[in-house]
Write a protein that holds these residues in place. Structure first.
Motif, mmCIF file in Angstrom:
data_model
loop_
_atom_site.group_PDB
_atom_site.id
_atom_site.type_symbol
_atom_site.label_atom_id
_atom_site.label_comp_id
_atom_site.label_asym_id
_atom_site.label_seq_id
_atom_site.Cartn_x
_atom_site.Cartn_y
_atom_site.Cartn_z
ATOM 1 N N LEU A 115 0.832 -1.200 0.000
ATOM 2 C CA LEU A 115 0.000 0.000 0.000
ATOM 3 C C LEU A 115 0.866 1.249 0.000
ATOM 4 O O LEU A 115 2.023 1.215 0.410
ATOM 5 N N THR A 116 0.276 2.352 -0.419
ATOM 6 C CA THR A 116 0.972 3.635 -0.295
ATOM 7 C C THR A 116 0.990 4.028 1.185
ATOM 8 O O THR A 116 0.265 3.454 1.996
ATOM 9 N N VAL A 117 1.800 5.010 1.520
ATOM 10 C CA VAL A 117 1.895 5.472 2.910
ATOM 11 C C VAL A 117 0.528 5.936 3.407
ATOM 12 O O VAL A 117 0.103 5.587 4.513
ATOM 13 N N ARG A 120 -1.804 2.932 3.912
ATOM 14 C CA ARG A 120 -1.398 2.151 5.088
ATOM 15 C C ARG A 120 -1.845 2.851 6.368
ATOM 16 O O ARG A 120 -2.374 2.226 7.276
ATOM 17 N N ARG A 121 -1.649 4.175 6.433
ATOM 18 C CA ARG A 121 -2.062 4.920 7.628
ATOM 19 C C ARG A 121 -3.568 4.807 7.848
ATOM 20 O O ARG A 121 -4.025 4.579 8.960
ATOM 21 N N VAL A 122 -4.351 4.957 6.789
ATOM 22 C CA VAL A 122 -5.807 4.884 6.914
ATOM 23 C C VAL A 122 -6.236 3.485 7.357
ATOM 24 O O VAL A 122 -7.065 3.338 8.266
ATOM 25 N N VAL A 123 -5.682 2.451 6.747
ATOM 26 C CA VAL A 123 -6.051 1.077 7.107
ATOM 27 C C VAL A 123 -5.677 0.775 8.557
ATOM 28 O O VAL A 123 -6.486 0.213 9.312
ATOM 29 N N VAL A 124 -4.484 1.153 8.966
ATOM 30 C CA VAL A 124 -4.042 0.873 10.337
ATOM 31 C C VAL A 124 -4.911 1.610 11.347
ATOM 32 O O VAL A 124 -5.375 1.020 12.332
ATOM 33 N N THR A 146 -12.345 11.514 1.996
ATOM 34 C CA THR A 146 -11.027 11.038 1.577
ATOM 35 C C THR A 146 -10.675 9.750 2.305
ATOM 36 O O THR A 146 -10.091 8.834 1.717
ATOM 37 N N VAL A 147 -11.046 9.673 3.588
ATOM 38 C CA VAL A 147 -10.818 8.436 4.354
ATOM 39 C C VAL A 147 -11.568 7.291 3.695
ATOM 40 O O VAL A 147 -11.010 6.207 3.475
ATOM 41 N N ARG A 153 -10.009 1.989 -1.780
ATOM 42 C CA ARG A 153 -8.908 1.624 -2.694
ATOM 43 C C ARG A 153 -7.931 0.670 -2.015
ATOM 44 O O ARG A 153 -7.479 -0.310 -2.616
ATOM 45 N N ALA A 154 -7.595 0.969 -0.773
ATOM 46 C CA ALA A 154 -6.621 0.137 -0.063
ATOM 47 C C ALA A 154 -7.159 -1.272 0.150
ATOM 48 O O ALA A 154 -6.427 -2.255 -0.066
ATOM 49 N N LEU A 155 -8.419 -1.383 0.553
ATOM 50 C CA LEU A 155 -8.999 -2.713 0.764
ATOM 51 C C LEU A 155 -9.085 -3.494 -0.535
ATOM 52 O O LEU A 155 -8.867 -4.713 -0.549
ATOM 53 N N ALA A 156 -9.384 -2.807 -1.631
ATOM 54 C CA ALA A 156 -9.399 -3.485 -2.933
ATOM 55 C C ALA A 156 -8.006 -4.002 -3.278
ATOM 56 O O ALA A 156 -7.851 -5.136 -3.741
ATOM 57 N N LYS A 157 -6.977 -3.186 -3.033
ATOM 58 C CA LYS A 157 -5.589 -3.627 -3.273
ATOM 59 C C LYS A 157 -5.236 -4.811 -2.390
ATOM 60 O O LYS A 157 -4.575 -5.754 -2.833
ATOM 61 N N LEU A 158 -5.665 -4.752 -1.125
ATOM 62 C CA LEU A 158 -5.357 -5.842 -0.196
ATOM 63 C C LEU A 158 -6.027 -7.148 -0.639
ATOM 64 O O LEU A 158 -5.422 -8.214 -0.534
#
Length: 171
Positions: A115-117, A120-124, A146-147, A153-158
């Protein structure tokens, strides 16, 4: 420091592993995570008389997140990812099968590294800290929308990364 540190030593000892894991998940660097955790605890101690009456762990976590945001804004340090996988999630709830626990930790670190920085921050913050979208937005200084979009996007990447890793292991 007579009287000013009532209970702080016990708090710091108990909170250290969780704060360090959290910092690692935010930064991707074991040594930087330890530095951020030490600084967060030092700042918590500076306000201990007020903090101990409230939720000290939540206060320390907020200090930790703010320290990381400040670090990224100043751009004084270069973020390093990757090779500290064996240190990721130290102290995670004990499991009877140590090999499975190690595999799970490695899996989480590999997924987060993709993930991008910002992602990663949002997911964590959202899933590891279990903060609401509004709290994540406030902690990162971004809009709640934005969150939501970053998290989607992050969950889709994961999901894609997780499927790819499972296929690679299965072959």
């Amino acid at each position: 420091m007579a009287g000013g540190d009532d209970g702080f030593d016990e708090f710091a000892t108990a909170a250290w592993p969780r704060l360090r894991r959290s910092a690692y998940l935010l930064t991707g660097d074991h040594h930087l995570a330890e530095d951020l955790t030490q600084t967060a605890l030092a700042r918590t101690f500076a306000h201990w008389r007020r903090v101990r009456r409230q939720d000290a762990l939540a206060y320390s976590r907020k200090v930790l997140v703010n320290l990381n945001i400040d670090r990224l804004r100043r751009r004084r340090m270069v973020e390093v990812g990757g090779n500290a996988a064996e240190h990721a999630l130290d102290g995670m709830a004990d499991r009877s099968d140590a090999a499975q626990a190690t595999s799970d930790r490695d899996h989480v670190v590999r997924l987060l590294a993709g993930l991008t920085v910002k992602e990663r921050r949002v997911v964590v913050l959202r899933h590891y800290f279990d903060l609401s979208e509004a709290d994540v937005a406030a902690a990162l200084g971004i809009a709640p929308g934005t969150v939501k979009s970053t998290l989607a996007r992050a969950l889709a990447k994961l999901r894609v990364s997780d499927e790819s890793l499972e296929e690679a292991v299965g072959q």
